[in-house]
Design a protein around this motif. Sequence first.
Motif, PDB file in Angstrom:
ATOM      1  N   ALA A   1      45.714 -39.081 -61.618  1.00 51.80           N
ATOM      2  CA  ALA A   1      44.493 -38.495 -62.166  1.00 51.80           C
ATOM      3  C   ALA A   1      43.868 -37.524 -61.181  1.00 51.80           C
ATOM      4  O   ALA A   1      43.446 -36.416 -61.551  1.00 51.80           O
ATOM      5  CB  ALA A   1      43.504 -39.605 -62.522  1.00 51.80           C
ATOM      6  N   LEU A   2      43.811 -37.918 -59.914  1.00 55.25           N
ATOM      7  CA  LEU A   2      43.204 -37.064 -58.895  1.00 55.25           C
ATOM      8  C   LEU A   2      43.978 -35.760 -58.762  1.00 55.25           C
ATOM      9  O   LEU A   2      43.391 -34.673 -58.696  1.00 55.25           O
ATOM     10  CB  LEU A   2      43.175 -37.813 -57.558  1.00 55.25           C
ATOM     11  N   GLY A   3      45.313 -35.863 -58.748  1.00 54.91           N
ATOM     12  CA  GLY A   3      46.126 -34.645 -58.669  1.00 54.91           C
ATOM     13  C   GLY A   3      45.925 -33.743 -59.873  1.00 54.91           C
ATOM     14  O   GLY A   3      45.850 -32.518 -59.746  1.00 54.91           O
ATOM     15  N   HIS A   4      45.831 -34.365 -61.055  1.00 55.07           N
ATOM     16  CA  HIS A   4      45.622 -33.598 -62.287  1.00 55.07           C
ATOM     17  C   HIS A   4      44.338 -32.770 -62.212  1.00 55.07           C
ATOM     18  O   HIS A   4      44.331 -31.574 -62.516  1.00 55.07           O
ATOM     19  CB  HIS A   4      45.571 -34.570 -63.477  1.00 55.07           C
ATOM     20  N   TRP A   5      43.246 -33.416 -61.803  1.00 57.06           N
ATOM     21  CA  TRP A   5      41.966 -32.722 -61.780  1.00 57.06           C
ATOM     22  C   TRP A   5      41.853 -31.737 -60.624  1.00 57.06           C
ATOM     23  O   TRP A   5      41.232 -30.672 -60.763  1.00 57.06           O
ATOM     24  CB  TRP A   5      40.822 -33.737 -61.729  1.00 57.06           C
ATOM     25  N   LEU A   6      42.434 -32.068 -59.466  1.00 54.00           N
ATOM     26  CA  LEU A   6      42.367 -31.148 -58.334  1.00 54.00           C
ATOM     27  C   LEU A   6      43.132 -29.858 -58.620  1.00 54.00           C
ATOM     28  O   LEU A   6      42.727 -28.768 -58.186  1.00 54.00           O
ATOM     29  CB  LEU A   6      42.920 -31.818 -57.074  1.00 54.00           C
ATOM     30  N   LEU A   7      44.247 -29.967 -59.346  1.00 57.24           N
ATOM     31  CA  LEU A   7      45.007 -28.768 -59.702  1.00 57.24           C
ATOM     32  C   LEU A   7      44.220 -27.869 -60.650  1.00 57.24           C
ATOM     33  O   LEU A   7      44.430 -26.647 -60.677  1.00 57.24           O
ATOM     34  CB  LEU A   7      46.341 -29.162 -60.339  1.00 57.24           C
ATOM     35  N   ARG A   8      43.332 -28.468 -61.441  1.00 51.42           N
ATOM     36  CA  ARG A   8      42.522 -27.685 -62.372  1.00 51.42           C
ATOM     37  C   ARG A   8      41.277 -27.101 -61.717  1.00 51.42           C
ATOM     38  O   ARG A   8      40.641 -26.206 -62.274  1.00 51.42           O
ATOM     39  CB  ARG A   8      42.096 -28.570 -63.554  1.00 51.42           C
ATOM     40  N   ALA A   9      40.904 -27.626 -60.552  1.00 58.29           N
ATOM     41  CA  ALA A   9      39.693 -27.152 -59.871  1.00 58.29           C
ATOM     42  C   ALA A   9      39.937 -25.776 -59.256  1.00 58.29           C
ATOM     43  O   ALA A   9      40.959 -25.555 -58.608  1.00 58.29           O
ATOM     44  CB  ALA A   9      39.285 -28.144 -58.786  1.00 58.29           C
ATOM     45  N   ARG A  10      39.021 -24.863 -59.458  1.00 62.79           N
ATOM     46  CA  ARG A  10      39.203 -23.495 -58.978  1.00 62.79           C
ATOM     47  C   ARG A  10      38.353 -23.178 -57.760  1.00 62.79           C
ATOM     48  O   ARG A  10      38.512 -22.116 -57.154  1.00 62.79           O
ATOM     49  CB  ARG A  10      38.875 -22.509 -60.104  1.00 62.79           C
ATOM     50  N   THR A  11      37.443 -24.042 -57.407  1.00 61.78           N
ATOM     51  CA  THR A  11      36.581 -23.790 -56.259  1.00 61.78           C
ATOM     52  C   THR A  11      36.580 -25.013 -55.346  1.00 61.78           C
ATOM     53  O   THR A  11      36.869 -26.143 -55.782  1.00 61.78           O
ATOM     54  CB  THR A  11      35.133 -23.500 -56.698  1.00 61.78           C
ATOM     55  N   ARG A  12      36.227 -24.794 -54.083  1.00 65.66           N
ATOM     56  CA  ARG A  12      36.142 -25.905 -53.133  1.00 65.66           C
ATOM     57  C   ARG A  12      35.023 -26.878 -53.523  1.00 65.66           C
ATOM     58  O   ARG A  12      35.140 -28.085 -53.322  1.00 65.66           O
ATOM     59  CB  ARG A  12      35.904 -25.373 -51.722  1.00 65.66           C
ATOM     60  N   ARG A  13      33.940 -26.324 -54.065  1.00 64.88           N
ATOM     61  CA  ARG A  13      32.850 -27.193 -54.496  1.00 64.88           C
ATOM     62  C   ARG A  13      33.326 -28.139 -55.600  1.00 64.88           C
ATOM     63  O   ARG A  13      33.014 -29.331 -55.591  1.00 64.88           O
ATOM     64  CB  ARG A  13      31.679 -26.356 -55.004  1.00 64.88           C
ATOM     65  N   ARG A  14      34.105 -27.598 -56.535  1.00 63.65           N
ATOM     66  CA  ARG A  14      34.635 -28.421 -57.617  1.00 63.65           C
ATOM     67  C   ARG A  14      35.593 -29.474 -57.066  1.00 63.65           C
ATOM     68  O   ARG A  14      35.588 -30.626 -57.511  1.00 63.65           O
ATOM     69  CB  ARG A  14      35.360 -27.531 -58.624  1.00 63.65           C
ATOM     70  N   GLN A  15      36.401 -29.113 -56.101  1.00 65.76           N
ATOM     71  CA  GLN A  15      37.329 -30.067 -55.496  1.00 65.76           C
ATOM     72  C   GLN A  15      36.582 -31.194 -54.795  1.00 65.76           C
ATOM     73  O   GLN A  15      36.975 -32.360 -54.875  1.00 65.76           O
ATOM     74  CB  GLN A  15      38.247 -29.341 -54.515  1.00 65.76           C
ATOM     75  N   ARG A  16      35.496 -30.852 -54.093  1.00 65.09           N
ATOM     76  CA  ARG A  16      34.708 -31.890 -53.423  1.00 65.09           C
ATOM     77  C   ARG A  16      34.087 -32.851 -54.431  1.00 65.09           C
ATOM     78  O   ARG A  16      34.035 -34.066 -54.211  1.00 65.09           O
ATOM     79  CB  ARG A  16      33.628 -31.252 -52.551  1.00 65.09           C
ATOM     80  N   LEU A  17      33.595 -32.302 -55.545  1.00 65.48           N
ATOM     81  CA  LEU A  17      33.024 -33.153 -56.593  1.00 65.48           C
ATOM     82  C   LEU A  17      34.066 -34.124 -57.149  1.00 65.48           C
ATOM     83  O   LEU A  17      33.785 -35.302 -57.383  1.00 65.48           O
ATOM     84  CB  LEU A  17      32.456 -32.292 -57.719  1.00 65.48           C
ATOM     85  N   ILE A  18      35.278 -33.616 -57.364  1.00 60.22           N
ATOM     86  CA  ILE A  18      36.350 -34.454 -57.909  1.00 60.22           C
ATOM     87  C   ILE A  18      36.729 -35.548 -56.917  1.00 60.22           C
ATOM     88  O   ILE A  18      36.911 -36.717 -57.290  1.00 60.22           O
ATOM     89  CB  ILE A  18      37.562 -33.585 -58.280  1.00 60.22           C
ATOM     90  N   LEU A  19      36.852 -35.176 -55.641  1.00 56.65           N
ATOM     91  CA  LEU A  19      37.197 -36.168 -54.622  1.00 56.65           C
ATOM     92  C   LEU A  19      36.116 -37.240 -54.516  1.00 56.65           C
ATOM     93  O   LEU A  19      36.417 -38.438 -54.415  1.00 56.65           O
ATOM     94  CB  LEU A  19      37.394 -35.487 -53.264  1.00 56.65           C
ATOM     95  N   ARG A  20      34.853 -36.816 -54.563  1.00 60.07           N
ATOM     96  CA  ARG A  20      33.767 -37.784 -54.484  1.00 60.07           C
ATOM     97  C   ARG A  20      33.772 -38.710 -55.699  1.00 60.07           C
ATOM     98  O   ARG A  20      33.582 -39.925 -55.578  1.00 60.07           O
ATOM     99  CB  ARG A  20      32.434 -37.047 -54.382  1.00 60.07           C
TER     100      ARG A  20
END
Length: 527
Positions: A413-432
């Motif tokens: 799931a984490l890989g799925h959403w991180l691949l869809r994230a286009r910004t670092r801010r979005r990636q941080r939100l997903i990781l959190r």
Amino acid sequence: MSLAETILPGSRIRTGAIPWRCSGWLAVFIALTTLGTAAVVAVVAAAVEEWSPATGLALALVTPGALWVSGGAATAILGCLRKPPPPPAVPDDWRPKQRTAILVLLCGEAADPLSSYLAGLRRQLAAQGLAEATTVFVLSDTHEAVRIADEEAALAPLIAAGTVVYRRRSERTGHKPGNIAEWLAARSDGFTYMLVLDADSRMSAGRIRALMHRIETEPGLGLLQAGIARVRGRSLFGRHQRLSGRLLSPHFGRGLAAWSGKAGNYWGHNAIMRIAAFRSAAALPILSGPRPFGGTPLSHDFVEAAWIRREGWVVALDPDTRGSAEDGPQTLADFHRRDRRWCQGNLQHLRLIGEPGLDPVSRLHLALGIIGYLAAPVWLALMILVASDAVAIQGVLPLLAIATILMLPKLCALGHWLLRARTRRRQRLILRAGLHELAVSTLVAPLVMLRQSGAVLSVLAGRDCGWKRERPRALALPPWLPEVASGTGLLALGAAAGSASSLPWLLPVALPLLGAPLLQRWLERGA
């Protein structure tokens, strides 16, 4: 009238049992599940310090537990491998040729939110050009006088405006399945399809239109189950369930749809079905003997899906959760109460899994439902064996192997959403969000394991929960007492055995159990 005579004119479908062939996705699922199970059993066997009858018992217990977690991991991996299908394209000028009944099942739930939703849904259906092709029926089994009065007052404006057709039964024969069966016998004439919703279900008119289009254009399709998200939770526990669904459901649903193929499952609501197909499942089998193993199956939806598939109809899963949601339990007590009923219903399937003519994949759905509940007492028994030092496990490799398989769905799931994230801010939100989901799930898992173990033992002891409302007890004990007592008992066993090797196994389970009073208060804030 035969089943073949009740489908759309000009369409054909094979009736009766159909030849079975293992699909490629199902073969991969079985292979991955077998590989994961074998790996866990092998690692645990290699780490055993001394073989004994208790060790053999532990290894026998590890196998079904490993099978359950490996099946979940395999489903998640398939979801990662399978590309998301494009959203179904419904032509703008398409209008249904057949009529659909939207059945809303109500039994004591608050009617005001439902009334607001149905008023909005009727406006949406009209905007989608579905006003003439749909009728909303509210089928009530509410029986308490105060709730009946509130329900009728909330729905009165909709009834007067012709927005819904309301019917409340005086005799609740057969509960929810009986309610639908009664509607089928008395009111289904003129309808080709029915879409089933619970009182807390929410579906958009656009999603309903897409489901109607698909089932009308696929004559062999008997039941189409939509993916289901959670509405916004009112408590931290409710919000956690929603977050888990948003993170894990996309790839897990795709994996489940992939290996299920034409023999998917039914979750009791948020699904559209062909009335001609459902008639073959409307008369549920009555299990001989007393409850909890006798009577009408509580988890009737799995059985209905299997019976529909046995007649040759396709049962499909559309894993997309857009426009399809439900409310969920906001407290641990409500969650455990519902889970107890599901436990009894799934264990009843032990008596149905061998029914002749069932599709092997339908049997697999029934088997996984059974194993899903038996896994809890299996893991608890293993904890007791390890804590008492009856089984000595060398090193932490077995624990890491089990944890890795448990983590695979979350990593997918984490890989799925991180691949869809286009910004670092979005990636941080997903990781959190991922770390938050992992932390809360890790804390809640021992509590669920303990309560599910108690539910299984309760069913095996012959105690029936049925559809009864919980009665207040004369002696009000703290709701967290079983958790605290069990956590204390596990640590006491470990201390008496004096084995330091058991600590890595015990602490992740015992500490959340001991912290249950604070954990429960924290999770249920705002409920």
